[in-house]
Design a protein around this motif. Sequence first.
Motif, short mmCIF file in Angstrom:
data_model
loop_
_atom_site.label_atom_id
_atom_site.label_comp_id
_atom_site.label_asym_id
_atom_site.label_seq_id
_atom_site.Cartn_x
_atom_site.Cartn_y
_atom_site.Cartn_z
N UNK A 151 0.84 -1.21 0.00
CA UNK A 151 0.00 0.00 0.00
C UNK A 151 0.88 1.25 0.00
N UNK A 152 1.98 1.22 0.78
CA UNK A 152 2.86 2.37 0.87
C UNK A 152 3.49 2.69 -0.49
N UNK A 153 4.03 1.67 -1.16
CA UNK A 153 4.69 1.91 -2.45
C UNK A 153 3.68 2.22 -3.55
N UNK B 292 17.95 10.28 -12.61
CA UNK B 292 16.97 9.20 -12.71
C UNK B 292 17.43 7.93 -12.02
N UNK B 293 18.67 7.88 -11.59
CA UNK B 293 19.16 6.63 -11.01
C UNK B 293 18.41 6.27 -9.73
N UNK B 294 18.18 7.25 -8.88
CA UNK B 294 17.46 6.99 -7.64
C UNK B 294 15.99 6.70 -7.92
N UNK B 295 15.41 7.40 -8.92
CA UNK B 295 14.01 7.13 -9.28
C UNK B 295 13.87 5.74 -9.87
N UNK C 286 12.73 -2.94 4.48
CA UNK C 286 12.95 -2.45 5.82
C UNK C 286 12.50 -0.99 5.92
N UNK C 287 12.38 -0.52 7.18
CA UNK C 287 11.89 0.84 7.38
C UNK C 287 12.87 1.85 6.83
N UNK C 288 14.17 1.61 7.04
CA UNK C 288 15.15 2.57 6.53
C UNK C 288 15.16 2.62 5.01
N UNK C 289 14.85 1.50 4.36
CA UNK C 289 14.76 1.49 2.90
C UNK C 289 13.55 2.29 2.43
N UNK D 67 13.65 5.67 0.05
CA UNK D 67 12.87 5.85 -1.18
C UNK D 67 11.98 7.08 -1.10
N UNK D 68 11.47 7.37 0.10
CA UNK D 68 10.65 8.58 0.26
C UNK D 68 11.49 9.83 0.04
N UNK D 69 12.72 9.79 0.60
CA UNK D 69 13.62 10.93 0.41
C UNK D 69 14.01 11.05 -1.06
#
Length: 356
Positions: A219-221, A261-264, A282-285, A289-291
Amino acid sequence: MKKFFSLIILITSALRLSAQVSVEASIDSIQIFVGQQAHVTLTAVAKNQSKVEFPQFKPLQYITPGVEVLDTKEMEQQEADNGYVSKSVIYTLTSFDDTLYYLPPLTVKIDGQSYKSKSLALKVLTFEVDTTNVDQFFGPKDVQDNPFQWSDWSLSFWLSVLMLVLMALCYYLYLRMRDNKPIITHIRIVKRLLPHQKAMQEIEQIKADKMVASENSKEYYTKLTDTLRKYIQERYGFNAMEMTSSEIIAKLTATQDDTALSELRHLFLTADLVKFAKYSTLINENDMNLVNAIDFINQTKLENEPVEETVMPQLSEEDQRSQKARRILKSVIVAISVVCLSLFAYVVYTLYLLLN
């Protein structure tokens, strides 16, 4: 001898031809009272193609001293025998002196040759007044009104009736238009959020819902990638909502450098694994991705776009029909009003002529 007989034949033919051309004059009355009128008919018989010239008199010109010509009227020609026609002119004469007048012959030119009619006589009589019995004479009469004639007034009457009917129809149409309330539409100018502002609001909502730490990574992603897809669609103008992650990256590669675009690309890959391969993150992952999503938005946002948007009103079919009906009613009312004004002006002018 032959030449002599030929000359005799030609002379005989010419005499026969001239004998068929004639000019006659007649008068309808040989005596009239002072001020009355007599008519002299002048008739010329000639070939159909012949040029016939009758005497011309101007109005009030004397045909002979004491006899005036009031009018000259040319009659229609009549067919005669052997290709000849009869042409006539009627002269209207009058006189105000009682005497016997000699009317001289009238000359008619036919093909340039003059032909004279016979002379006429006109006797003008006067009234004998018995001056010894003045009581039998009556004084001048008062001015009398002309008798009423329906033919003089009928046109004005029926035009007035037509004008009243049209005025009633115009008033009825006005009531219909008044009851049919006008549709008032307003063009609204609203402030709109820029694509990056909408995306940041949705990301803030994701943070507020604490979806980063939620166990439901799918749901988050899904929320996060949908937010990015909407932003990309509004920012770059292609339908990112209907494209796969790889198609979006390929489309953006043509406009953005690969470093941005690499991070996207990594974010979309992780989201696809979570949604379709049941990959656990994981939460840190999730935070990373949010950042990354926020960084991509900040790197690609456009802040100089207008923040106000003009919203045009959308009318329903019923409202459009109502507007069209009002326009038609207005046009008909104006046309009827113009016709009524024209009829009114004509009726007033006609009545003025009749009463004066």
